[in-house]
Design a protein around this motif. Structure first.
Motif: not given
Ligand SMILES: Nc1ncnc2c1ncn2[C@@H]1O[C@H](COP(=O)(O)OP(=O)(O)OP(=O)(O)O)[C@@H](O)[C@H]1O
Ligand SMILES: [Mg+2]
Lengths: 267, 286
Positions: A256-258, A263-264, B111-112, B153, B155
């Protein structure tokens, strides 16, 4: 104030569908009452509910049987499907030779082969699990295979430039890259496992061994007990939704976080 | 002289030591590239990267800069000819004194993974013990001005910050050679100037050789000790210009007449190179 708005936005995905459902149920109830539709043709929601409460113990038992077959099949499909996807990822040749058979598996209707499987496998429970697993397998294979291949070529170059071993590239690059695809596969596959379990039960149920929800629907049909039929149908739907939500939750927890699809605040 | 560093090829005559001659970091010997589809991207190229040099590749789009750099990173095999790294094959790179790092045009982050994990990747792959790797990564992140961002992270960072993470990742291995393909091409001029200055600082601090691809004349003159001007169709080296500036490369240098003159010279060389370049259709029509 802003916090309230935030929580309202977060609650929308739940409140919206529930509101629509409630409106439809009320409409259904009102229309059936006004037009005096007979219960054996099309029961009202209240009829279905009372049928549900009177048959609660039988329905619960049937639900647990169907759920058990579904979960077993799903587990088998996930383990086997992932293993096959990893095998495909090891070599293009293996994939090219075997993938068509995965497709054949996918396009063969389960209704057509489940009688055969039920005859071949003595234990009905195992036979049902195998049928449902066959239905649920393909999305896992195809999604995980695609995921293991869908790696950012820049990152592949980076790993190569750093002389990463095959194992390091698999663990640190391919598997994380494949996770979003894998979880998308899980969501589809969980629903298919349920469908497979119900269909196989329909086929096996006439043999008198079945006691899952599909068997309940068959029995209710013979007895023209339409409210019970609806109640069992409703339970299948509830199980399906629960599975889907569980898989979505799992997916959110893991990536969910990446991942972009979760991502919202996209950039 | 048994503890001589590996990069140094010493010639010792009994009783007297002759000044050491260091092996070239990279030698490109008549390396050429024809892609599998038959496209001839690079005519045979001869080029030597001396230790401590800051070499820039510049030229019109499609002239084979990335192709040449790709061969230098060993990610792209040469069709003919040879390359050597510190006088040997690619397999002996990665050993002390012979490590190289690559910075791509985009940040190329996982990205993770957190910024820290991303920057630590080359060290993790090389099996450097975690505490030591962690220490080096923290130092590298601090150097590019990202101390305290390690837990974020990718992003959550801006484009310029992400690019700096990829530079920190390259620096964490304490490389002897940095290969960079238009690393700041996607950034605004202000950020780019800042990163250019930082890069120069890092280059000066250590015994570091750099090959740098750019489209910017100013960047090339500001950074390099030597500029390789390339021409396209087919890709080849058109000319090589030495940027011989004794003083420090700073904002004052950017405004100096010497800087302007060098830019003008490089601009002329580039113009010449693009005139030499064949046109896209492959010939003039009657
Ligand atoms: N894999 C490939 N197959 C065929 N042709 C290729 C391939 N990669 C690059 N080329 C061609 O080789 C030529 C040189 O490409 P290269 O990427 O080295 O150019 P470049 O100088 O880096 O250009 P730019 O400044 O636009 O990045 C181009 O004309 C390109 O079309
Ligand atoms: Mg390029």
């Amino acid at each position: 104030m802003s916090q309230f708005q935030l929580s309202r936005a977060a609650a929308l995905p739940f409140i919206g569908p529930v509101a629509v459902g409630v409106i439809l149920l009320v409409l259904w109830q009102v229309l059936c009452t006004i037009n005096e539709v007979p219960i054996y043709l099309f029961p009202k929601p209240t009829d279905i509910w009372s049928s549900f409460t009177t048959n609660l113990s039988g329905l619960t038992r049937a639900s647990s049987v169907t759920l058990q077959v579904t979960l077993q099949a799903f587990l088998v499909a996930v383990v086997t499907g992932t293993a096959i996807a990893f095998l495909f990822n090891q070599s293009r040749i293996i994939e090219a030779c075997l993938f068509p058979y995965a497709i054949i598996l996918q396009v063969t209707p389960i209704v057509a082969i489940s009688p055969l499987i039920i005859i071949l496998i003595k234990d009905t429970g195992t036979a049902l699990t195998v049928c449902a697993a066959l239905v649920a397998l393909f999305p896992i294979i195809s999604n995980t295979t695609l995921g293991l291949r869908s790696v950012d070529p820049g990152l592949v170059n980076l790993f190569r430039a750093n002389k990463a071993s095959r194992m390091q590239t698999l663990l640190r690059l391919r598997i994380p890259s494949a996770l979003p695809y894998f979880f998308a596969g899980l969501r589809i596959s969980s629903g298919l496992a349920l469908i497979g379990a119900v269909v196989a039960e329909f086929v096996a149920g006439t043999g008198g061994m079945g006691s899952g929800l599909a068997y309940e629907i068959l029995q209710a049909g013979f007895q023209l007990n339409i409210p019970l039929m609806f109640a069992a149908l409703g339970l299948i739907t509830v199980i399906g939704i629960a599975l889907f939500l569980a898989m979505s939750g799992l997916s959110n927890l893991a990536i969910g976080s990446w991942h972009e699809s979760h991502a919202e605040g996209r950039r | 002289m048994q503890t001589m560093p590996q990069t140094v090829a010493a010639t010792t005559i009994v009783g007297k030591e002759i000044p050491v001659k260091r092996v070239p970091v990279i030698e490109v010997k008549a390396a050429e590239k024809t892609f599998p589809n038959g496209f001839r991207a690079l005519e045979p190229v001869d080029l030597t990267l001396k230790p401590g040099e800051f070499l820039t590749l510049i030229g019109p789009s499609g002239c084979g800069k990335s192709t040449l750099l790709g061969m230098m990173t060993n990610l792209l095999p040469a069709s003919k000819g040879k390359l050597s790294w510190w006088g040997g094959g690619f397999e002996q790179t990665g050993t002390p004194g012979k490590t190289l790092s690559i910075v791509f045009q985009d940040a190329t982050l996982m990205p993770w993974a957190t910024i820290e994990t991303n920057a630590r990747l080359p060290l993790d792959l090389a099996g450097v013990p975690r505490p030591q790797a962690q220490e080096r990564v923290q130092a590298a992140l601090a150097k590019v001005g990202l101390a305290g961002f390690g837990g974020q992270l990718p992003r959550q960072l801006s484009g310029g910050m992400r690019m700096r993470v990829s530079i920190a990742r390259a620096l964490a291995t304490e490389p002897d050679l940095l290969l960079m393909d238009e690393p700041f091409g996607a950034l605004d001029e202000f950020t780019r100037n800042k990163l250019d200055a930082d890069l120069l600082e890092l280059w000066r601090e250590r015994d570091l050789s750099i090959v740098f691809v750019t489209h910017s004349i100013y960047e090339a003159v500001f950074l390099s000790t030597r500029v390789v001007v390339m021409a396209a169709r087919p890709g080849r080296i058109s000319s090589i210009i030495d940027i011989d500036v004794p003083g420090p490369r700073d904002e004052e240098f950017r405004g100096s007449p010497r800087f302007a003159a060098l830019c003008a010279e490089l601009s002329r060389a580039l113009h010449l190179a693009s005139e030499e370049s064949g046109n896209v259709s492959g010939g003039t029509k009657p």
